[in-house]
Design an enzyme around this catalytic site. Structure first.
Site, PDB file in Angstrom:
ATOM      1  N   ASP A   1       6.952  -0.617  -4.196  1.00 56.47           N
ATOM      2  CA  ASP A   1       6.016   0.324  -3.565  1.00 56.47           C
ATOM      3  C   ASP A   1       4.675   0.337  -4.312  1.00 56.47           C
ATOM      4  O   ASP A   1       3.615   0.398  -3.696  1.00 56.47           O
ATOM      5  CB  ASP A   1       6.600   1.745  -3.542  1.00 56.47           C
ATOM      6  CG  ASP A   1       7.958   1.796  -2.880  1.00 56.47           C
ATOM      7  OD1 ASP A   1       8.016   1.624  -1.654  1.00 56.47           O
ATOM      8  OD2 ASP A   1       8.958   1.965  -3.599  1.00 56.47           O
TER       9      ASP A   1
ATOM     10  N   GLU B   1      -1.744   1.881   3.976  1.00 58.54           N
ATOM     11  CA  GLU B   1      -1.041   0.993   4.908  1.00 58.54           C
ATOM     12  C   GLU B   1      -0.881   1.681   6.254  1.00 58.54           C
ATOM     13  O   GLU B   1      -0.457   2.828   6.332  1.00 58.54           O
ATOM     14  CB  GLU B   1       0.327   0.587   4.373  1.00 58.54           C
ATOM     15  CG  GLU B   1       1.016  -0.420   5.292  1.00 58.54           C
ATOM     16  CD  GLU B   1       2.305  -0.955   4.709  1.00 58.54           C
ATOM     17  OE1 GLU B   1       3.343  -0.775   5.373  1.00 58.54           O
ATOM     18  OE2 GLU B   1       2.269  -1.529   3.615  1.00 58.54           O
TER      19      GLU B   1
ATOM     20  N   ASP C   1       0.681   3.113  -0.480  1.00 54.90           N
ATOM     21  CA  ASP C   1       1.771   2.605   0.356  1.00 54.90           C
ATOM     22  C   ASP C   1       2.597   3.834   0.727  1.00 54.90           C
ATOM     23  O   ASP C   1       3.441   4.272  -0.051  1.00 54.90           O
ATOM     24  CB  ASP C   1       2.606   1.584  -0.413  1.00 54.90           C
ATOM     25  CG  ASP C   1       3.748   1.032   0.415  1.00 54.90           C
ATOM     26  OD1 ASP C   1       3.594   0.906   1.644  1.00 54.90           O
ATOM     27  OD2 ASP C   1       4.809   0.726  -0.175  1.00 54.90           O
TER      28      ASP C   1
END
Length: 181
Positions: free
Chosen positions: A154, A81, A20
């Site tokens: 996260d 991501e 992430d």
């Protein structure tokens, strides 16, 4: 960091590193998957860089951490991501820089590299592309059989990325087929 042992007796195992991306806080999760609905967290955490450090040093620190994660855990795939939409241009730039480093480092290491949008991840993990952060954290907890919600967010998001890849990729399909044979 989070560690857990893995029982791979039920089939083929694949290891996915979820990232992430972020410049200040970059979540990561290493997940082993070996069949339909069977995944275990190997390691989860957040890489932090001080806001007061100059940008090149922060990017260098991230690159070093990405290389260390890949070298230590030897993932078959790295799921990152995709920067899909950001209201704040400055945030989008820093997320894009961190994402680019993760993509490049994974490619250089010979890993399969894939990007997923936040909606794809939410849909794969929570069953709905509009799921909130807490819903995603809860589903990550359930799917990985964790005793508590994965924190910080996260790290949970990184775990969700890895779970998404296990569910959506050709690797995920082959794992499901191997386990059902």
């Amino acid at each position: 960091m989070f560690a857990n042992s893995v029982d791979t007796s039920s089939g083929v195992t694949t290891r996915v590193l979820g990232i992430d991306p972020g410049l200040t806080r970059c979540g990561f999760a290493v997940i082993d998957g070996w069949g339909p609905g069977s995944a275990t967290a190997v390691s989860m955490g957040v890489i932090r860089t001080p806001k007061t450090d100059p940008l090149p040093q922060r990017l260098g620190a991230l690159r070093t951490e990405f290389a260390a994660l890949i070298a230590e855990f030897k993932p078959k795939a790295v799921a990152v991501e995709q920067v899909f939409f950001q209201v704040n241009v400055r945030t989008a730039m820093s997320v894009g820089q961190a994402s680019g480093l993760a993509l490049a480092e994974a490619a250089l290491a010979g890993c399969e590299v894939i990007q997923y949008t936040p909606n794809q991840v939410k849909d794969a993990v929570a069953g709905w592309g509009g799921a909130g952060k807490e819903q995603v954290q809860k589903m990550v907890q359930v799917r990985l059989k964790l005793t508590t919600l994965p924190r910080p967010a996260d790290a949970a998001d990184a775990a969700a990325l890895a779970l998404c890849h296990l569910a959506m990729s050709p690797i995920g399909r082959s794992l499901r087929q191997a386990a059902s044979s």
